[in-house]
Motif scaffolding. Structure first.
Motif, PDB file in Angstrom:
ATOM      1  N   VAL A 112      -4.869  12.766   1.980  1.00  0.00           N
ATOM      2  CA  VAL A 112      -4.183  11.496   1.787  1.00  0.00           C
ATOM      3  C   VAL A 112      -4.857  10.728   0.655  1.00  0.00           C
ATOM      4  O   VAL A 112      -6.046  10.428   0.718  1.00  0.00           O
ATOM      5  CB  VAL A 112      -4.201  10.646   3.079  1.00  0.00           C
ATOM      6  CG1 VAL A 112      -3.547   9.294   2.837  1.00  0.00           C
ATOM      7  CG2 VAL A 112      -3.513  11.391   4.218  1.00  0.00           C
ATOM      8  N   ARG A 166       4.390   7.923   1.064  1.00  0.00           N
ATOM      9  CA  ARG A 166       4.544   7.196   2.323  1.00  0.00           C
ATOM     10  C   ARG A 166       4.115   5.746   2.117  1.00  0.00           C
ATOM     11  O   ARG A 166       3.051   5.484   1.559  1.00  0.00           O
ATOM     12  CB  ARG A 166       3.700   7.827   3.423  1.00  0.00           C
ATOM     13  CG  ARG A 166       4.198   9.190   3.842  1.00  0.00           C
ATOM     14  CD  ARG A 166       3.456   9.689   5.044  1.00  0.00           C
ATOM     15  NE  ARG A 166       4.049  10.940   5.488  1.00  0.00           N
ATOM     16  CZ  ARG A 166       3.407  11.854   6.199  1.00  0.00           C
ATOM     17  NH1 ARG A 166       2.160  11.649   6.553  1.00  0.00           N
ATOM     18  NH2 ARG A 166       4.020  12.962   6.558  1.00  0.00           N
ATOM     19  N   SER A 167       4.959   4.840   2.596  1.00  0.00           N
ATOM     20  CA  SER A 167       4.637   3.422   2.478  1.00  0.00           C
ATOM     21  C   SER A 167       5.513   2.612   3.420  1.00  0.00           C
ATOM     22  O   SER A 167       6.711   2.870   3.520  1.00  0.00           O
ATOM     23  CB  SER A 167       4.859   2.938   1.043  1.00  0.00           C
ATOM     24  OG  SER A 167       4.604   1.552   0.944  1.00  0.00           O
ATOM     25  N   GLU A 207       0.843  -1.196   0.000  1.00  0.00           N
ATOM     26  CA  GLU A 207       0.000   0.000   0.000  1.00  0.00           C
ATOM     27  C   GLU A 207       0.873   1.239   0.000  1.00  0.00           C
ATOM     28  O   GLU A 207       1.996   1.216   0.494  1.00  0.00           O
ATOM     29  CB  GLU A 207      -0.907   0.022   1.231  1.00  0.00           C
ATOM     30  CG  GLU A 207      -1.873  -1.134   1.279  1.00  0.00           C
ATOM     31  CD  GLU A 207      -2.768  -1.091   2.499  1.00  0.00           C
ATOM     32  OE1 GLU A 207      -2.454  -0.363   3.482  1.00  0.00           O
ATOM     33  OE2 GLU A 207      -3.795  -1.779   2.497  1.00  0.00           O
ATOM     34  N   HIS A 264      -4.848   7.252  -0.905  1.00  0.00           N
ATOM     35  CA  HIS A 264      -4.432   5.902  -0.523  1.00  0.00           C
ATOM     36  C   HIS A 264      -4.662   4.950  -1.684  1.00  0.00           C
ATOM     37  O   HIS A 264      -5.671   5.031  -2.383  1.00  0.00           O
ATOM     38  CB  HIS A 264      -5.228   5.423   0.692  1.00  0.00           C
ATOM     39  CG  HIS A 264      -4.870   4.041   1.110  1.00  0.00           C
ATOM     40  ND1 HIS A 264      -3.761   3.761   1.868  1.00  0.00           N
ATOM     41  CD2 HIS A 264      -5.455   2.853   0.851  1.00  0.00           C
ATOM     42  CE1 HIS A 264      -3.688   2.466   2.069  1.00  0.00           C
ATOM     43  NE2 HIS A 264      -4.708   1.885   1.450  1.00  0.00           N
ATOM     44  N   GLY A 271      -4.008   0.631  -2.761  1.00  0.00           N
ATOM     45  CA  GLY A 271      -3.545  -0.728  -2.501  1.00  0.00           C
ATOM     46  C   GLY A 271      -3.402  -1.455  -3.828  1.00  0.00           C
ATOM     47  O   GLY A 271      -3.468  -0.829  -4.901  1.00  0.00           O
ATOM     48  N   ASP A 287       0.501   5.703   0.473  1.00  0.00           N
ATOM     49  CA  ASP A 287      -0.238   6.942   0.682  1.00  0.00           C
ATOM     50  C   ASP A 287       0.562   8.051   0.022  1.00  0.00           C
ATOM     51  O   ASP A 287       1.786   8.114   0.167  1.00  0.00           O
ATOM     52  CB  ASP A 287      -0.385   7.272   2.172  1.00  0.00           C
ATOM     53  CG  ASP A 287      -1.340   6.341   2.881  1.00  0.00           C
ATOM     54  OD1 ASP A 287      -2.260   5.809   2.233  1.00  0.00           O
ATOM     55  OD2 ASP A 287      -1.167   6.144   4.104  1.00  0.00           O
TER      56      ASP A 287
END
Length: 117
Positions: free
Chosen positions: A75, A95-96, A66, A77, A79, A68
Motif C-alpha cells: 500500500v 482506493r480513497s 487521502e 499511502h 495525504g 492509497d
C-alpha cells in the motif's frame, strides 16, 4: 501546438472517468489535444476502489483527502502534499474515501496508442 495559458481551477469541468464515473471525475488541464506528450489534470475520488494497469508514467499529487494505491499487495499511502510515482505497466488499485488529486502523465495520448479513444 497550443499556446501557453492559465487554467483557473473554478473554470474546470469535471466529467466521469471511464467505467468508474461514480468514483472518479476528471478535469484535464493539458493533454493530447495540445499536441504535447504531457497530460495533466485533476481527479476527484469518492468511495473509490478502482483496478487499473498504468499505460503511461504517472505522478499523483494529493491536494485534499487521502489516497492509497495498492501495488502487488503493498500500500502506497499519500495525504495532502504527498506524491506517488507510478511507472508504466504497474497493476494497481486506487482506493480513497474522498480525495482531490493532481496528476501528470506521459504519454498524454496513451488511449489513442492503446486504441481506446
Amino acid at each position: 501546438m497550443s499556446q501557453p495559458r492559465s487554467v483557473p481551477f473554478d473554470a474546470l469541468s469535471f466529467v466521469p472517468r471511464f467505467a468508474y464515473g461514480e468514483m472518479a471525475q476528471a478535469a484535464e488541464v493539458a493533454g493530447s489535444a495540445d499536441d504535447t506528450d504531457l497530460g495533466a489534470g485533476f481527479v476527484r475520488l469518492s468511495r473509490a476502489d478502482i483496478p487499473w494497469q498504468i499505460k503511461y508514467d504517472e505522478v499523483i499529487l494529493v491536494l485534499e483527502g487521502e489516497i492509497d494505491v495498492v501495488c502487488d499487495g503493498e500500500v502506497l499511502h499519500a495525504g495532502p502534499r504527498d506524491c506517488i510515482w507510478l511507472p508504466k505497466g504497474t497493476e494497481l488499485r486506487y482506493r480513497s474515501d474522498e480525495a482531490l488529486v493532481f496528476y501528470a502523465i506521459t504519454p498524454a495520448d496513451w488511449a489513442v496508442r492503446e486504441g481506446q479513444s
